[in-house]
Write a protein that holds these residues in place. Sequence first.
Motif, short mmCIF file in Angstrom:
data_model
loop_
_atom_site.label_atom_id
_atom_site.label_comp_id
_atom_site.label_asym_id
_atom_site.label_seq_id
_atom_site.Cartn_x
_atom_site.Cartn_y
_atom_site.Cartn_z
N PRO A 160 0.40 -3.20 -8.22
CA PRO A 160 0.53 -2.30 -9.37
C PRO A 160 1.44 -2.86 -10.46
O PRO A 160 2.46 -3.49 -10.19
N MET A 161 1.06 -2.59 -11.69
CA MET A 161 1.83 -3.06 -12.84
C MET A 161 2.98 -2.08 -13.13
O MET A 161 2.98 -1.37 -14.11
N ILE A 162 3.95 -2.09 -12.23
CA ILE A 162 5.14 -1.29 -12.52
C ILE A 162 5.83 -1.89 -13.76
O ILE A 162 6.31 -1.19 -14.63
N ARG A 163 5.82 -3.21 -13.81
CA ARG A 163 6.27 -3.93 -15.01
C ARG A 163 5.46 -5.21 -15.14
O ARG A 163 5.37 -5.98 -14.18
N PRO A 164 4.84 -5.46 -16.30
CA PRO A 164 4.05 -6.69 -16.44
C PRO A 164 4.94 -7.91 -16.64
O PRO A 164 6.03 -7.81 -17.18
N HIS A 165 4.44 -9.07 -16.20
CA HIS A 165 5.11 -10.33 -16.51
C HIS A 165 4.89 -10.66 -17.99
O HIS A 165 3.83 -10.38 -18.55
N THR A 166 5.88 -11.26 -18.60
CA THR A 166 5.77 -11.66 -20.01
C THR A 166 6.11 -13.14 -20.17
O THR A 166 6.95 -13.51 -20.99
N ALA A 167 5.45 -13.94 -19.34
CA ALA A 167 5.61 -15.41 -19.39
C ALA A 167 7.09 -15.79 -19.29
O ALA A 167 7.79 -15.31 -18.40
N THR A 256 3.06 13.44 -3.29
CA THR A 256 3.01 14.16 -2.02
C THR A 256 2.02 13.52 -1.04
O THR A 256 2.19 13.63 0.17
N ALA A 257 0.99 12.86 -1.55
CA ALA A 257 -0.03 12.24 -0.69
C ALA A 257 0.50 10.93 -0.11
O ALA A 257 1.32 10.25 -0.72
N PRO A 258 0.03 10.56 1.09
CA PRO A 258 0.40 9.26 1.66
C PRO A 258 0.02 8.13 0.71
O PRO A 258 -1.04 8.16 0.09
N MET A 259 0.90 7.11 0.63
CA MET A 259 0.69 6.01 -0.29
C MET A 259 0.72 4.67 0.45
O MET A 259 1.50 4.48 1.38
N LEU A 260 -0.13 3.77 0.01
CA LEU A 260 -0.13 2.39 0.49
C LEU A 260 0.06 1.50 -0.73
O LEU A 260 -0.76 1.51 -1.64
N ILE A 261 1.16 0.75 -0.76
CA ILE A 261 1.45 -0.14 -1.87
C ILE A 261 1.31 -1.58 -1.38
O ILE A 261 1.92 -1.96 -0.38
N ILE A 262 0.49 -2.36 -2.08
CA ILE A 262 0.15 -3.71 -1.63
C ILE A 262 0.70 -4.73 -2.61
O ILE A 262 0.50 -4.62 -3.83
N GLN A 263 1.39 -5.74 -2.08
CA GLN A 263 1.98 -6.79 -2.90
C GLN A 263 1.46 -8.16 -2.49
O GLN A 263 1.44 -8.50 -1.31
N ALA A 264 1.05 -8.96 -3.46
CA ALA A 264 0.66 -10.35 -3.21
C ALA A 264 1.91 -11.22 -3.12
O ALA A 264 2.94 -10.91 -3.72
N TYR A 269 1.40 -12.00 -12.74
CA TYR A 269 1.00 -10.99 -13.71
C TYR A 269 1.90 -9.76 -13.71
O TYR A 269 2.01 -9.08 -14.73
N VAL A 270 2.48 -9.44 -12.57
CA VAL A 270 3.40 -8.29 -12.49
C VAL A 270 4.65 -8.71 -11.72
O VAL A 270 4.63 -9.65 -10.93
N TRP A 271 5.75 -7.98 -11.98
CA TRP A 271 7.01 -8.27 -11.30
C TRP A 271 7.00 -7.68 -9.89
O TRP A 271 7.02 -6.45 -9.73
N THR A 272 6.99 -8.53 -8.87
CA THR A 272 6.99 -8.02 -7.49
C THR A 272 8.29 -7.31 -7.16
O THR A 272 8.29 -6.37 -6.36
N SER A 273 9.39 -7.72 -7.76
CA SER A 273 10.66 -7.04 -7.51
C SER A 273 10.61 -5.59 -7.97
O SER A 273 11.22 -4.70 -7.35
#
Length: 323
Positions: A160-167, A256-264, A269-273
Amino acid sequence: MEIIQEVKYDETMKTTVEPYLKQRCISGYTDSYDAVGKLHVLRYQADMPKGVIVICHGFTESYPKYDELVYYFLQAGYHVWLPEHCGHGWSYRLTKDSSLVHIDTWKRYIRDFLKICQMAKKEYPNLPLNLFAHSMGGAIGAIAVSWKPEWFQHVILNSPMIRPHTANVPWGISASVSTLQCLIGKAEHYVLGQKPYEASETFETSASTSKPRFTRFNERRKATKEMQTCAASYSWLSNAAKMNTYLMRHAWKKYTAPMLIIQAEQDDYVWTSQIQKFADKIKKHGIAECEYLYLSETKHETYSSNDETMDKYINKILAFLQK
């Protein structure tokens, strides 16, 4: 679930997957939330449905990128709805430049997407609604769920793009400059360093770790103007910054719903941190159950990985949806 193997990927997609999807797909248009333009929406029908999955796609993507994933969801018994966001694919655009992703306000993405979700709920009132959201779509979907948490049974946020990378430009500077450019009348200009589509992407520079999967989409993209969006406007970047703020300050509290968050493992493209911090907020202080899946030896497009990873990835998603 048996995964399509890379060694026969193109053949299997052409002879098995494409005919299967064509038989089950209804492609059409509906008004955007404010009737400014038309949203392109694909609705795929499973034979024995046990739920509905709405796919919220990523930045510069279009519906063909999800053919394989849609196929697996249908095989598992889920209807699939796949709307294309404003500025993408065959949906309406706020700029004449076909290479440019431009938006006036981030809330347009959310309101358009929730309109489609509401349509799906109305058509299938007795089936649970689930979300699969990737990259920019992860930001859109994550905010949409925070606005209407009671609508969703399961939520999957993929890179997910919580924050995009900006080179190589620090995030604070990128966000500030993009806002300034909008204020001086350059909202629809290309972000510095970005340019129109040139068909120059290679597998080595892509977000995929599966050459057959990358090649299939890339060749179609080269031949199809509607699939050639590739760059951000200053207004898009400014609104991405606003989504980042909303996600980290407000959205995570509402789930409230169960969530699955997936990180490469490797994501340019996005900040994994930021993904990790977002998940930690939900786990430690939120209401929803939150699982975190780290995929080693993958890039941003985890759904375009090698066979071994795809087997683990798809079956994890399907198991999560059964919980």
